[in-house]
Design a protein around this motif. Structure first.
Motif, PDB file in Angstrom:
ATOM      1  N   LEU A  78     -57.158  12.067  30.591  1.00  0.00           N
ATOM      2  CA  LEU A  78     -56.666  13.219  31.345  1.00  0.00           C
ATOM      3  C   LEU A  78     -57.799  14.109  31.842  1.00  0.00           C
ATOM      4  CD1 LEU A  78     -53.560  14.392  29.244  1.00  0.00           C
ATOM      5  CD2 LEU A  78     -53.589  12.950  31.275  1.00  0.00           C
ATOM      6  N   ARG A  79     -58.976  13.988  31.270  1.00  0.00           N
ATOM      7  CA  ARG A  79     -60.079  14.896  31.625  1.00  0.00           C
ATOM      8  C   ARG A  79     -60.612  14.647  33.037  1.00  0.00           C
ATOM      9  NH1 ARG A  79     -62.598  18.132  28.476  1.00  0.00           N
ATOM     10  NH2 ARG A  79     -64.603  17.787  29.525  1.00  0.00           N
ATOM     11  N   SER A  80     -60.210  13.549  33.638  1.00  0.00           N
ATOM     12  CA  SER A  80     -60.663  13.277  35.008  1.00  0.00           C
ATOM     13  C   SER A  80     -59.620  13.666  36.057  1.00  0.00           C
ATOM     14  CB  SER A  80     -61.003  11.786  35.157  1.00  0.00           C
ATOM     15  OG  SER A  80     -59.885  10.974  34.819  1.00  0.00           O
ATOM     16  N   ILE A  81     -58.502  14.264  35.631  1.00  0.00           N
ATOM     17  CA  ILE A  81     -57.438  14.651  36.561  1.00  0.00           C
ATOM     18  C   ILE A  81     -57.950  15.696  37.548  1.00  0.00           C
ATOM     19  CG2 ILE A  81     -55.209  15.835  36.760  1.00  0.00           C
ATOM     20  CD1 ILE A  81     -54.895  13.059  35.754  1.00  0.00           C
ATOM     21  N   ARG A  82     -57.669  15.471  38.819  1.00  0.00           N
ATOM     22  CA  ARG A  82     -58.071  16.419  39.856  1.00  0.00           C
ATOM     23  C   ARG A  82     -56.883  17.134  40.498  1.00  0.00           C
ATOM     24  NH1 ARG A  82     -63.197  15.450  41.653  1.00  0.00           N
ATOM     25  NH2 ARG A  82     -62.996  17.618  42.354  1.00  0.00           N
ATOM     26  N   ALA A  83     -55.704  16.492  40.477  1.00  0.00           N
ATOM     27  CA  ALA A  83     -54.542  17.074  41.155  1.00  0.00           C
ATOM     28  C   ALA A  83     -53.264  16.675  40.429  1.00  0.00           C
ATOM     29  CB  ALA A  83     -54.475  16.615  42.613  1.00  0.00           C
ATOM     30  N   VAL A  84     -52.220  17.515  40.579  1.00  0.00           N
ATOM     31  CA  VAL A  84     -50.920  17.228  39.980  1.00  0.00           C
ATOM     32  C   VAL A  84     -49.830  17.552  40.995  1.00  0.00           C
ATOM     33  CG1 VAL A  84     -50.751  19.533  38.938  1.00  0.00           C
ATOM     34  CG2 VAL A  84     -49.396  17.654  37.997  1.00  0.00           C
ATOM     35  N   VAL A  85     -48.812  16.691  41.044  1.00  0.00           N
ATOM     36  CA  VAL A  85     -47.628  16.900  41.879  1.00  0.00           C
ATOM     37  C   VAL A  85     -46.429  17.073  40.955  1.00  0.00           C
ATOM     38  CG1 VAL A  85     -46.099  15.904  43.624  1.00  0.00           C
ATOM     39  CG2 VAL A  85     -48.570  15.505  43.749  1.00  0.00           C
ATOM     40  N   ILE A  86     -45.627  18.112  41.192  1.00  0.00           N
ATOM     41  CA  ILE A  86     -44.397  18.331  40.425  1.00  0.00           C
ATOM     42  C   ILE A  86     -43.227  18.140  41.373  1.00  0.00           C
ATOM     43  CG2 ILE A  86     -43.117  19.869  38.914  1.00  0.00           C
ATOM     44  CD1 ILE A  86     -46.574  20.927  39.592  1.00  0.00           C
ATOM     45  N   ASP A  87     -42.415  17.123  41.122  1.00  0.00           N
ATOM     46  CA  ASP A  87     -41.314  16.766  42.021  1.00  0.00           C
ATOM     47  C   ASP A  87     -39.981  17.310  41.492  1.00  0.00           C
ATOM     48  OD1 ASP A  87     -40.041  15.673  44.170  1.00  0.00           O
ATOM     49  OD2 ASP A  87     -40.512  13.590  43.705  1.00  0.00           O
ATOM     50  N   GLU A  88     -39.011  17.458  42.404  1.00  0.00           N
ATOM     51  CA  GLU A  88     -37.665  17.947  42.069  1.00  0.00           C
ATOM     52  C   GLU A  88     -37.769  19.206  41.206  1.00  0.00           C
ATOM     53  OE1 GLU A  88     -35.271  16.745  43.584  1.00  0.00           O
ATOM     54  OE2 GLU A  88     -35.603  14.627  43.987  1.00  0.00           O
ATOM     55  N   VAL A  89     -38.595  20.148  41.654  1.00  0.00           N
ATOM     56  CA  VAL A  89     -38.941  21.304  40.833  1.00  0.00           C
ATOM     57  C   VAL A  89     -37.738  22.204  40.591  1.00  0.00           C
ATOM     58  CG1 VAL A  89     -39.646  22.838  42.718  1.00  0.00           C
ATOM     59  CG2 VAL A  89     -40.796  22.991  40.496  1.00  0.00           C
ATOM     60  N   HIS A  90     -36.692  22.090  41.407  1.00  0.00           N
ATOM     61  CA  HIS A  90     -35.500  22.926  41.186  1.00  0.00           C
ATOM     62  C   HIS A  90     -34.848  22.632  39.840  1.00  0.00           C
ATOM     63  CE1 HIS A  90     -33.860  19.194  42.855  1.00  0.00           C
ATOM     64  NE2 HIS A  90     -32.739  19.490  42.227  1.00  0.00           N
ATOM     65  N   LEU A  91     -35.040  21.408  39.314  1.00  0.00           N
ATOM     66  CA  LEU A  91     -34.474  21.064  38.012  1.00  0.00           C
ATOM     67  C   LEU A  91     -35.278  21.644  36.856  1.00  0.00           C
ATOM     68  CD1 LEU A  91     -33.405  17.340  38.508  1.00  0.00           C
ATOM     69  CD2 LEU A  91     -31.976  19.381  38.532  1.00  0.00           C
TER      70      LEU A  91
END
Length: 692
Positions: free
Chosen positions: A134-147
């Protein structure tokens, strides 16, 4: 700024033009900025954010052969579907996509993926075990955020992302997606805090809706309707029901028709992942098919093109309505939806009006607005998870508080109160002379039972159902008291006979019996209507804008007679009422929570509150009702009701924080204030003959 041609080709192929939302997301994401993006279902939101994020980071990540992007979705089914969708474009760029959830873990088998699709709970597992990739993570996408918005799971994810950011050597870029968000800044504030910068990109979800509302007097009337819709040409129908029991009842009725039986499928949460995946696969592969589902198919799981959506009963609010109808007709600009008032409905006219209100809201692009809630349950869970992941060592309170610093209401005083309550229940223990907390006996038990990772409602105990070695799904264990050897039941759209049952499982064999079937019990109560929907129904009645074309002739006559009776007797600013043998029934159209609050405030010894009415033994002086939710101080402690939807960690909160959580629905919903303002100024008007 433009995409590299390799990325553009991989994600968008030979399409001559990008959609508006896709064009808008490129520049901010390529520039390293964060975004909240809302656009209609089927508008290509996933590609809109993935193409620029991949373009920005994939070359360095491919060279280092490391994980660089997290894609977080709320369900395992959607995670699996996203893996299938993302594999082709990523493979063209030489990138690997993997999945991590309760059934699969790409980080423990084979090469490390460059993109990992996971759930909030599985991210918790990775953080708990100190996953170094996980230490190399550069970006995150959160989908269906209304839930996730304004939920315990959403708060858990918010804190996890805060913890992840603190562990990274680089800045974490993010994008949040949904088709049904009313205020984008609220999503940013809830997940990342008010100080976070983000571009808010909103694109209208309006679509032309071809809707019809009809009353099904007998469930048998569903057969000719479905036959008519599926005859003559390839047709895919998606039928939504509001409960698992109704899902099985509809499926059983449709399967009584020999011509329909081979094309009928069912889909709901009690079915095992394998059974659901099999239904999705078969439904998607057939040219003509009907799938009866609960909210499990509201999300963007790919089950092929849907020609029409049938709604068996109206959903609780506009968000769910938009999600359901958004599954249909993605190839065209018009959505075909048939709104069915069920045969066993006791308030046919009100339910028909409810459908008309939802159609109106969807056509106008309206969405209810709620401010971010002050939630606390996941705070205790995160404290316990971090302490346990640190082998139970004593951890400084100041270090735990840092995980919550993006939430202004989560002060050190609040965190200390939560820790003290957990200590009183023997989950943590306080250091004798340092302000630190370490693990106590019950925390290790949580870890052993794998209850440390999630914030789902406690609910009831479950028992598994089997056909031979095949796991069919699970139902509440209370069904063991209702079933016996030889009992016939319906599950997964089929009839079964019980051959063996115990706490270890219920074993079934196929049965041709379709009569004397015992209905399984799934527990729980029907969801209350969204207050915005109820209030909008009242406004629609008085607007005189009901569309006759929405209704069948017979139902329109009934609805129009009802609406005209209301309009001719009282105005929008009055309250119709009836005298009953037990007192008075006020038709407030205020929602269950408002009606309950007024019943408590007026100190009626006996009252009954539902979404539309408040029944009391004696008249209410409406001018004495406060117009602001915050002015109901004297009854706020009585307003919460016992609920099985609380998570374990909510139940472990101090009592005042449990009450504060519950009151967020009361204090942070702008519709509540609007309804109270209307009722406090209203005068009651008696209706002699009021038929719904």
């Amino acid at each position: 700024m433009r995409l590299d041609h390799r990325t553009a080709t991989a994600f968008f192929g030979a399409f001559p033009n990008l959609r508006e939302a896709q064009e808008a997301a490129i520049e901010p994401l390529l520039s390293g900025r964060n975004i909240v993006l809302t656009s209609g279902t089927g508008s290509g939101k996933t590609e809109a954010v993935m193409a620029p994020l991949i373009d920005r980071y994939w070359r360095d990540a491919a060279e280092r052969d490391e994980l660089f992007l997290l894609y977080i979705a709320p369900t395992k089914a959607l995670v699996n579907d996203l893996e299938i969708r993302l594999h082709p474009p990523l493979a063209k760029l030489g990138l690997r996509v993997g999945v991590r959830h309760g059934d699969r873990d790409a980080l423990k088998s084979g090469p490390v993926p460059h993109v990992l699709v996971t759930t909030p709970e599985s991210l918790e597992v990775l953080m708990f075990r100190g996953e170094s990739t996980l230490r190399s993570i550069r970006a995150v996408v959160i989908d269906e955020v209304h839930l996730l918005f304004n939920t315990q799971r959403g708060l858990q994810l918010s804190i996890l992302l805060r913890r992840l950011r603190k562990a990274l050597p680089n800045v974490l870029q993010w994008a949040a997606l949904s088709a049904t968000v009313g205020n984008l800044s609220h999503v940013r504030d809830f997940l990342f805090g008010t100080e976070e910068e983000a571009d808010l990109l909103s694109f209208s979800a309006r679509r032309a809706i071809d809707a019809q509302i009809r009353h099904v007097r007998s469930i048998k009337e569903l057969l000719p309707l479905v036959r008519k819709l599926t005859e003559g040409r390839p047709t895919k129908l998606l039928v939504f029901a509001n409960s698992r029991r109704e899902c099985e009842r509809l499926t059983g009725t449709l399967q009584e028709d020999d011509s329909l039986r081979p094309i009928i499928f069912t889909h709901y949460s009690s079915l095992s992942p394998e059974v659901r995946a099999e239904a999705e696969r078969k439904f998607s592969s057939m040219r003509t098919a009907v799938c009866v589902a609960t909210s499990t198919l509201e999300l963007g799981i790919d089950i092929g093109d849907i020609d029409a959506v049938l709604l068996w009963g109206a959903p609780s609010g506009l968000t769910s309505f938009l999600q359901r109808i958004g599954r249909g007709n993605r190839r065209s600009t018009k959505t075909n939806v048939v709104c069915l008032v069920p045969d066993d409905c006791s308030t046919v006219t009100l339910d028909a009006l409810r459908f008309a209100t939802l159609v109106r809201g969807a056509t106008d692009g309206e969405l209810p607005i709620r401010e971010p809630y002050d939630l606390f349950g996941a705070v205790g869970q995160q404290c316990l998870s971090f302490i346990a992941s640190n082998e139970g060592r004593f951890t400084r309170v100041v270090d735990l508080c840092e995980f919550f610093s993006h939430k202004a209401y989560l002060s050190r005083e609040v965190v200390e109160a939560i820790l003290a309550e957990l200590s009183s229940h023997d989950y943590v223990q306080r250091h004798d002379y340092k302000n630190r907390y370490g693990a106590a006996e019950k925390l290790y038990r949580l870890v052993d039972l794998k209850l440390i990772y999630g914030n789902f409602g406690v609910g009831s105990q479950k028992v598994n159902l089997y056909h031979g070695a095949k796991h069919l799904g699970e139902v509440p264990a209370l069904n063991l008291l209702r079933l016996g050897i030889g009992t016939s039941i319906r599950f997964a759209g089929k009839c079964w006979e019980v051959k063996k049952l115990s706490r270890d499982g219920i074993h079934l064999e196929s049965s041709r019996t379709i009569s004397d079937v015992v209905e399984l019990s799934y527990g729980g109560n029907a969801a209350s209507l969204d207050p915005d929907t109820v209030d909008s129904m009242w406004r629609l009645i008085h607007s005189k804008e009901l569309q006759v074309s929405l209704f069948t002739k017979e139902l329109w006559q009934r609805v129009e007679k009802f609406a005209e009776q209301i309009r001719s007797t009282c105005s929008h600013d009055q309250i119709p009422y009836q005298r009953t043998p037990d007192g008075i029934r006020y038709y407030t159209f205020g929602g269950r929570l408002v009606n309950r609050a007024i019943g408590l405030l007026t100190k009626k010894a006996i009252f009954k509150a539902d979404d539309f009415t408040l029944s009391v033994p004696s008249p209410i002086e409406w001018s004495s009702i406060p117009s602001q939710a915050s002015d109901f101080d004297e009854i706020l402690q009585l307003l919460p009701e016992e609920t099985t939807t609380q998570s374990l960690y909510q139940k472990l909160l101090p009592g005042d924080l449990q009450q504060r959580e519950f009151l967020q629905d009361w204090l942070r919903d702008s519709t509540i204030a609007r309804i109270l303002s209307r009722l406090s100024k209203a005068s009651p008007v008696e209706l002699e003959h009021f038929v719904t």
